[in-house]
Design a protein around this motif. Sequence first.
Motif, short mmCIF file in Angstrom:
data_model
loop_
_atom_site.label_atom_id
_atom_site.label_comp_id
_atom_site.label_asym_id
_atom_site.label_seq_id
_atom_site.Cartn_x
_atom_site.Cartn_y
_atom_site.Cartn_z
N VAL A 1 0.85 -1.20 0.00
CA VAL A 1 0.00 0.00 0.00
C VAL A 1 0.89 1.24 0.00
N LEU A 2 0.57 2.18 -0.91
CA LEU A 2 1.23 3.49 -0.91
C LEU A 2 0.21 4.53 -0.43
N ILE A 3 0.51 5.20 0.69
CA ILE A 3 -0.38 6.23 1.25
C ILE A 3 0.20 7.59 0.88
N VAL A 4 -0.57 8.36 0.10
CA VAL A 4 -0.14 9.72 -0.30
C VAL A 4 -1.00 10.71 0.47
N ASP A 5 -0.50 11.19 1.58
CA ASP A 5 -1.27 12.08 2.47
C ASP A 5 -0.27 12.91 3.27
N ASP A 6 -0.49 14.22 3.34
CA ASP A 6 0.47 15.07 4.05
C ASP A 6 0.19 15.15 5.55
N ILE B 1 -5.03 8.08 -1.90
CA ILE B 1 -4.66 9.46 -2.21
C ILE B 1 -5.57 10.41 -1.44
N ASP B 2 -4.97 11.32 -0.69
CA ASP B 2 -5.73 12.42 -0.08
C ASP B 2 -6.06 13.45 -1.16
N PHE B 3 -7.28 13.96 -1.19
CA PHE B 3 -7.69 14.90 -2.22
C PHE B 3 -6.88 16.18 -2.16
N ILE B 4 -6.56 16.67 -0.94
CA ILE B 4 -5.84 17.94 -0.80
C ILE B 4 -4.40 17.63 -0.40
N LEU B 5 -3.44 17.94 -1.31
CA LEU B 5 -2.03 17.72 -1.07
C LEU B 5 -1.29 19.05 -1.15
N ASP C 1 1.36 20.11 -2.80
CA ASP C 1 1.87 20.61 -4.08
C ASP C 1 0.82 20.60 -5.18
N GLU C 2 -0.19 19.76 -5.11
CA GLU C 2 -1.29 19.79 -6.07
C GLU C 2 -2.41 18.91 -5.53
N ASP C 3 -3.60 19.03 -6.15
CA ASP C 3 -4.70 18.23 -5.61
C ASP C 3 -4.61 16.78 -6.07
N GLY C 4 -5.34 15.91 -5.33
CA GLY C 4 -5.27 14.48 -5.58
C GLY C 4 -5.73 14.08 -6.97
N LEU C 5 -6.66 14.88 -7.57
CA LEU C 5 -7.15 14.53 -8.91
C LEU C 5 -6.01 14.59 -9.93
N ASN C 6 -5.12 15.57 -9.81
CA ASN C 6 -4.00 15.67 -10.75
C ASN C 6 -3.05 14.48 -10.59
N LEU C 7 -2.80 14.08 -9.33
CA LEU C 7 -1.96 12.89 -9.12
C LEU C 7 -2.64 11.66 -9.70
N LEU C 8 -3.95 11.51 -9.49
CA LEU C 8 -4.71 10.40 -10.06
C LEU C 8 -4.52 10.35 -11.58
N GLU C 9 -4.64 11.51 -12.24
CA GLU C 9 -4.51 11.59 -13.69
C GLU C 9 -3.09 11.20 -14.12
#
Length: 815
Positions: free
Chosen positions: A8-13, A58-62, A64-72
């Motif tokens: 599991v990779l957790i991307v959350d600040d 993925i947390d939606f609010i990161l 450096d950018e929002d989670g949607l951009n990372l998802l894309e």
Amino acid sequence: MIHPSYSVLIVDDTPEDRMMYRRFLAHDPDASYTFREAGSADEGLALCREQAPDIVLIDFILPDEDGLNLLESLLAEFGSARFAILMLTGTGSEDVAVEAMKRGAHDYMVKSVALEQRLIIAIHSALGKVALEQKIEQQRLDLEASNQRLQDALGAQQASADQLRLALRAAQMVTWEWDIPSRSLQWSAGFEERVGVSPDVLGGDFERFFGLLAPEYRELTQQRLEQAIVSGTLDEIEFRVHAPDGGIIWMSASGYLQHDAQGAPKRLIGIVMDITARKQAELELRQREHEYKMLVENAPDIIARFNSDLQHIYVSPTVSRATGMPKEAFLGKTNRELGMPDAQCDLWDVNLSAVFATGQPRRMEFDFQTPEGLHYYQATIVPERSADGTIETVMSVARDITDYKTVERHLRFLADSSVGLAGSLDPLAMLTHVAKSAIAYYGEACTIDLADQNEIRAVAIAHHDPNIVAAFTEMRQRYPVRAESSHPVAQVLKHGQTLVVDTIPQHIFTDNTYDSEHVRMLHALQPASFLMVPLIVRGRAVGVIGLYALGTPRHYSHDDLTTLEELSRRVALALDNAQLYQEAQEALREREAFISIASHEIKNPLTSLLGRAQMLQRRLARLPDPGRAQDDAEIIVSQGMRINSLLTDLLDVSRLASEQLTITRKRLELTELVRNAVANLQASSPNYRIALTAEDSPLWLEGDAGRIDQMLLNLLGNAIKYSPECGIVYVDVRAVQNTAQIAIRDEGVGIPADALPHLFKRFYRVSRASVQQVSGSGIGLYVVNQIVQGHGGTISVASTEGVGSTFTVQIPLTQ
């Protein structure tokens, strides 16, 4: 039992949220997990490149950018079938939820106390979807590989034919000659190389050569040779030969007849070639064709091919399950000829024609009424080109996306309900909104009951028909649910568990009706099925959300149940928050009332104390040598005045909190008020100088002279307190456009930049040591700001540490 393990990779600040996910997943009874963590989108993308995980949270609010951009970015680089991606956020939003699912997230969840079980279920569901996508992707790759092998085999076959023609031209083929009268058989040079059997083995004997043939080809070969003697030509014949090493050689032979001088058949001569490779290629080609057919015939998608007249020339068997029609019924017919709805026919015609015209793939979505109910599909339409590049046919692959649409619909419903829950702290307004959202989603009657001691009240009732709402409301008012009864609502409250009844048995009506009128009202409403979920607040059932199918019974699906249970968790949380808010507001009111009463009670004896102290001060002043007593009296009066000012501010804060701070407006001239305030403060602060600059023309406004004087004394007092000994305070009064402006500037210690946004908050004190050395309550500037706002004005501050501060007040002038 061995459970699968996933990375599991957790991307959350937020470290706390990352630890919360680890803790939740540690409770998964069916799997184990290893974790890596990233605090930003860039770090998360780098970790995926280093080693791709099985699951990404993925947390939606990161930062450096929002989670949607990372998802894309993840989907663009790794594809949708590489790993499961789940989006999480602290606050739900319908738009975000829908956008996340559209962009390819496998699920979307709001962080809450009920996240643990939902997260585990969502991860297993997402892993299942990824596994399915990987399987389909592998099938697609296998299909492409099969097609490539088929093309390669066809190319090899063509090359083989070309080589044959070249061999014939160069006389490189093995020739043979059969002498008919003697039945002897001769081979040309190269026999052993091409056929694999030395001529010496046969010794020129025709029967010994026949012995090498596979038994099933001997009779056929003999017949063809006899026909050649009659016809004069031996057309190509294929047969198998058993080589001495036990292998099988495929051969192809052809030739023609020669006659003797009398015209009698003398010999057959011809060529023979080894066609084993070709036969193997044909066998492999048939195998690939069979595999391709099996893939297409057993694929879960509906695969169809169309000619330029938009007629079906192929459909996969899946179409029968979707339509109830045999696939043969589609062949040679258009969608319109099959009787499909006009709207769907128009959609298909437009997209099929566009692919034929442009050669560009198209994608579309449509719904279709299947024997199992309404299903949703997404179709991809691609051109099929001939060898010269001409588009001969198009192929469509229609995938059933009903599950995705169901998830999207669930998210929209929960998001819409959450808007009502977040937009109000009034329980009745929240529950009414939820009930209306429920009937929009389920299309049925909805009631929400709350338990209050021994009473159960229906606080929200909704239905599309106002008459049904009125009838339901009247029945529940006249015949309330008894807490100790066997009524389903009472039982759900008692046990705190969901209750589903697809067909209501008669005894429920019999056991829970008061009288014949109650029975009549129930029969008029015709409840046939119901689904009820409890509202659990802090482990206790406080209410019930109920759905009723009226008239016709309904089967409630697992999705219906899980969605309503998720809604109940959100409603319960909102109710708890509303209750906590009401309790907090009541505590605030009690505190403000206490401050007001205490301030009044202290102020009365303080006024008497100050009067006596000032009288003592005057008596001491008349003595020829008062000594230390005079200084003590001044300290008592000074500190008493300070306490009195603090009590005044506390009373004002209390009045502001209870909205009782009064502003008595009268026409007044501001410049004169400022002069008086400056004169009073100058007299009490002889060690400082206050420099006043004012215009000659009067500044008239509608205001409260006492409150404005209070504001001025507070600002001037602060300027003096924070100024150096013998410093100067500058006061400027002038008209600026349609406002009267007062600017008060000091040359004191200044205010830190990070404190400026908080300066007018109640009880705020700057934390710097240079400022903390000056006493204060932290409420003076708060009261000043409220007084200025009460006059329709504004106040601002500019400050530099070590240089000083300027407070600017602007109040509208009288027109």
